[in-house]
Design a protein around this motif. Structure first.
Motif, short mmCIF file in Angstrom:
data_model
loop_
_atom_site.label_atom_id
_atom_site.label_comp_id
_atom_site.label_asym_id
_atom_site.label_seq_id
_atom_site.Cartn_x
_atom_site.Cartn_y
_atom_site.Cartn_z
N ALA B 223 0.72 -1.04 0.00
CA ALA B 223 -0.02 -0.11 0.07
C ALA B 223 0.87 1.25 -0.11
O ALA B 223 1.85 1.38 0.84
CB ALA B 223 -1.05 0.01 1.18
N ARG B 224 0.57 2.33 -1.00
CA ARG B 224 1.07 3.41 -0.91
C ARG B 224 2.78 3.51 -0.91
O ARG B 224 3.21 4.50 -0.33
CB ARG B 224 0.45 4.31 0.19
N VAL B 225 3.08 2.89 -1.74
CA VAL B 225 4.78 2.75 -1.67
C VAL B 225 5.26 3.31 -3.13
O VAL B 225 6.46 3.31 -3.16
CB VAL B 225 5.49 1.37 -1.56
N GLY B 226 4.35 3.44 -4.02
CA GLY B 226 4.83 3.97 -5.40
C GLY B 226 5.08 2.87 -6.40
O GLY B 226 5.08 1.52 -5.98
N ALA B 393 -6.49 -8.06 -14.55
CA ALA B 393 -5.05 -7.75 -14.34
C ALA B 393 -4.81 -6.51 -13.60
O ALA B 393 -5.94 -5.59 -13.74
CB ALA B 393 -4.10 -7.99 -15.60
N GLY B 394 -4.03 -6.25 -13.11
CA GLY B 394 -3.36 -4.78 -12.83
C GLY B 394 -3.42 -4.12 -14.02
O GLY B 394 -3.26 -4.35 -15.27
N ALA B 403 -3.66 7.56 -3.54
CA ALA B 403 -4.56 6.42 -3.07
C ALA B 403 -5.63 6.18 -3.97
O ALA B 403 -6.05 4.90 -4.23
CB ALA B 403 -5.38 6.76 -1.58
N ASN B 404 -6.19 7.30 -4.60
CA ASN B 404 -7.26 6.93 -5.41
C ASN B 404 -6.90 6.29 -6.83
O ASN B 404 -7.36 5.49 -7.38
CB ASN B 404 -8.10 8.10 -6.04
N LEU B 405 -5.62 7.05 -7.35
CA LEU B 405 -5.05 6.27 -8.35
C LEU B 405 -4.63 4.72 -8.26
O LEU B 405 -4.54 4.15 -9.22
CB LEU B 405 -3.85 7.02 -9.09
N GLU B 406 -3.84 4.42 -7.08
CA GLU B 406 -3.49 3.20 -6.73
C GLU B 406 -4.73 2.19 -6.84
O GLU B 406 -4.52 1.29 -7.27
CB GLU B 406 -2.85 3.23 -5.52
N ALA B 407 -5.80 2.76 -6.16
CA ALA B 407 -6.97 1.63 -6.14
C ALA B 407 -7.33 1.39 -7.72
O ALA B 407 -7.69 0.38 -8.11
CB ALA B 407 -8.15 2.37 -5.36
N LEU B 408 -7.26 2.55 -8.44
CA LEU B 408 -7.69 2.41 -10.14
C LEU B 408 -6.82 1.42 -10.95
O LEU B 408 -7.11 0.61 -11.68
CB LEU B 408 -7.86 3.67 -10.57
N ALA B 409 -5.55 1.31 -10.28
CA ALA B 409 -4.61 0.67 -11.25
C ALA B 409 -4.47 -0.90 -10.62
O ALA B 409 -4.19 -1.66 -11.46
CB ALA B 409 -3.02 0.94 -10.65
#
Lengths: 323, 426
Positions: B223-226, B393-394, B403-409
């Protein structure tokens, strides 16, 4: 396996340190490599063929200095170390030709040969891979406390690789029993190739610069470094100044070195020992010529068998992937 | 006015932590900035500082207790001249955690596997960054240094390339190295030795030299590590002949497969998942049992569609299957467990019944595990299919930080449900 022991140089031959045995050992490596060069030119060897002509004193001297059981590991320029470890020259030549009787059953090639039963662990095609794998062989000896010392041979350019420095970090930290032998065959540009013996200085790893064209110097330095490691003091770097008479590989003649071939310089290790033998009256010139003829015949036998040999069966394609 | 000291969050995904020890006592006068206590999670240990000066009225959490992030752990009275009766805190923390009835976390399962195999075989040793004195970044090796000593639990310098090479040499010499990568993202430094040295030597030597190593560690989303700490490398390793590749989901599989990997004579890439370490599962029926590498498992039976996944993707698959069960659709979930060799027989047997298949993975779509299974189904089971195979898939992008973009990815349960509906023509 069809290999006959009569084709083998025999390990004992490479362990004896007397002048005549040493002469035979070095001359055997040279004649073998010369023949390999011819086989490459004839199209019997594919891909690469990195010859070590000129560097024979290092492989033979370190084999003489090492104890039986001390693991050796080298780069793609490794047939000297492999043969000095006692590998059957017929199997080595057959591998060069990609035959089913080859040391790797035709699946390795000139740079991928292994003889673990002779404590020879390759034969690595990635520059400096043997530095860290060799450090692992030493780690295993330290782990078991079996008293063995690894000898890892690297070219001068491999000493620039990051994983060599990384290996030194671990070898020093855990005082691993290993001798890194840098075969500095001195490219003409001279770039960054001086003082390789000092590459361990930042890690307090001792280094020594050795005349790699002198068998006795190699053997003596090797014995000191191996004893040091066996006594638990950790790694050593031995920079062996040597000459490689041919290009980087037979596929790449090395014009950057200022000429495809140069005359063998004065301190050729074999010529040097030969002169000493004759001068000391240990053998006559004629006797040494007979030795040479015997060696040529053995090498020719291996080469001819390899040329005639069968390729691997098609079913070999999908074996040896997993145990 | 009483101030409560709250349980701090040590990482974005942390939900709870353990109060290790109190450094102050009730009634003690404290200054702002004083260290009150040590708390720890599976990843890190941290000191809790006092935000205000005053008197520590009450310690609300005892040492060793697990506390939710944000829950009060102590009460401070900032006006020391007027010690008041302590008011009991809000009762959130008072709800006792349900006693873990013989459940097993993936973390504990992995630790048990390592310890049992080390007890069984002296040639097994562990090497990795911070696995000894620090007890492991994710606490997988907690306690192992104490039991086995520094010779067998080796703290490595940060030299992934060379320590991967070292493990190859140690394996050549007959040892059984188990190498921990702090994150599989760092494995790119070591890929050369895993592929060129470990995977190829048996073949290049004509069968003369094998290389028994386990390369293990957390792979995939965090989570949230880029972008550089959250990649899924499953497909990369599954591509390489000469490797075995394992990616378990449950604790029992993690244990049984790790034990099998350590005993395997080949190099095994053992892909764990950071977000599964703390998950609890039923323990294995036989705690000593090995799980065979190369055999998939049916995680849930069904006759209407086949959902194939591995590692944490199985959790998404099971949730999606549960949602569709509410609509009267029975989805079969296959947990691949091993990615090389791939148990296509299990997948095809299921597709023979369902005629429909969706593959779920966290990794990138192009050249992924889903792409492989889809191609294999087309080649080997085309006539069984009643709908095109779908991949979830991812997204085809480096992992974003926001956070929002990460969830979308990352694939979500809704994506899996939508893919199932599409193959079912719902």
């Amino acid at each position: 396996m069809a290999m006959q022991p009569h084709g083998g140089a025999g390990r004992a031959e490479f362990l004896a340190c007397d002048p005549l045995s040493s002469f035979r050992a070095m001359l055997f490596l040279r004649r073998f490599e010369e023949r390999a060069g011819q086989m490459f030119a004839m199209g019997l060897i594919g891909g690469f063929c990195h010859l070590s002509i000129g560097q024979e004193a290092i492989a033979v001297g370190m084999r003489q200095a090492a104890h039986p059981g001390d693991p050796f590991i080298a780069s793609y320029r490794m047939r000297g170390h492999l043969l000095a470890s006692g590998a059957d020259p017929r199997a080595v030549m057959a591998e060069l030709a990609g035959r089913r009787d080859g040391l790797s059953r035709g699946k390795g090639g000139s740079i991928h040969m292994f003889a673990p039963e002779l404590d020879f662990f390759g034969g690595h095609g990635i520059v400096a891979a043997q530095a860290s794998i060799g450090t692992g062989l030493a780690f295993a000896s330290a782990y078991r406390g079996d008293g063995k010392v690894c000898v890892a041979f690297l070219g001068d350019a491999a000493a620039d690789q990051g994983q060599f420095a990384e290996s030194l970090v671990m070898a020093q930290r855990w005082a691993l029993p290993i001798v890194y032998v840098i075969e500095n065959n001195q490219p003409r540009d001279g770039w960054n190739r001086l003082a390789l013996a000092d590459r361990g200085a930042a890690f307090r790893i001792p280094g020594e610069e050795i005349d790699g064209m002198c068998l006795a110097s190699v053997r003596d330095a090797g014995t000191r470094a191996l004893d040091w490691a066996r006594a638990g003091h950790g790694p050593t770097i031995l920079e062996m100044r040597t000459e490689r008479y041919r290009g980087h590989s037979e596929a790449e003649p090395g014009k950057y070195r200022g000429g495809e071939k140069k005359a063998a310089p004065a301190p050729d290790p074999i010529a040097r020992l030969r002169a000493e033998i004759v001068e000391a009256g240990l053998a006559s010139d004629a006797e040494l010529r007979r030795v040479d003829a015997e060696i040529r015949a053995r090498v020719a036998d291996a080469a001819e068998a390899a040329a005639r040999g069968a390729e691997p069966a098609a079913a070999e394609l999908m074996t040896d992937i997993l145990l | 006015m009483i101030t409560h000291v709250l349980m701090p969050a040590l990482s974005p995904q942390m939900k709870s932590g353990t109060l290790v020890r109190w450094l102050v006592e009730e009634g003690e006068a404290i200054e702002a900035g004083d260290i009150l206590a040590d708390v720890e999670t599976d990843k890190a240990t941290m000191e809790v500082e006092a935000a205000v000066s005053g008197v520590l009225l009450r310690i609300l959490v005892s040492e060793g207790e697990n506390v939710a992030v944000g829950a009060p752990i102590a009460a401070i009275e900032p006006t020391p001249e007027r010690p008041a009766q302590v008011r009991a805190p809000e009762p959130a923390r008072r709800q006792p955690e349900p006693a873990p009835v013989a459940r097993l976390t993936v973390r504990e399962a992995l630790r048990q596997a390592l310890a049992e195999e080390m007890r069984r075989d002296d040639s097994v040793f562990l090497l990795g960054e911070e696995i000894g004195a620090y007890q492991g970044t994710f606490r997988i090796t907690q306690g192992l240094l104490e039991e086995f000593g520094p010779k067998r639990v080796v703290d490595a310098p940060i030299v992934e390339h060379a320590f991967a090479g070292l493990s190859v040499g140690a394996a050549f010499a007959g040892l059984r190295p188990v190498i921990e990568f702090m994150s599989f993202n760092f494995v790119l430094q070591a890929l050369d030795h895993i592929v060129n040295s470990a995977a190829k030597t048996l073949y290049m030597s004509g069968g003369a030299l094998n290389c028994p190593i386990v390369f293990r560690g957390p792979n995939g989303a965090s989570a949230r590590v880029g972008a550089q700490h959250a990649q899924d490398f499953s497909a990369w390793f599954a591509h390489v002949p000469g490797l075995k590749v394992v990616a378990p989901y449950t604790a029992a599989d993690a244990k049984g497969l790790l034990k099998a990997a350590i005993r395997d004579p080949n190099p095994v890439v053992f892909l764990e998942h950071e977000r599964l370490y703390g998950e609890s599962f039923d323990p294995p029926a036989d705690p000593e049992a090995l799980v065979e590498i190369g055999v998939a498992a049916i995680a849930r039976s069904g006759e209407d569609a086949t959902l194939v996944s591995f590692s944490r993707g199985v959790a998404l698959a099971l949730q999606a299957a549960e949602q569709l069960a509410g609509q009267g659709v029975a989805v079969e979930v296959i947990d691949l467990r091993t990615l090389r060799p791939l148990d296509m027989a299990c997948v095809i047997e299921s597709v023979a019944r369902t005629g429909r298949c969706v593959v779920v993975e966290e990794g990138w779509p192009q050249g992924g595990i889903g792409a492989e299974i889809s191609a294999r189904l087309m080649e080997e089971a085309f006539d069984l299919l009643r709908a095109p195979v779908r991949r979830v898939a991812g997204r085809d992008v480096p992992a974003p930080y926001a956070a929002n973009l990460e969830a979308l990815a990352r694939p979500q349960v809704g994506d899996v449900v939508a893919a199932l509906e599409s193959v079912l023509y719902l």
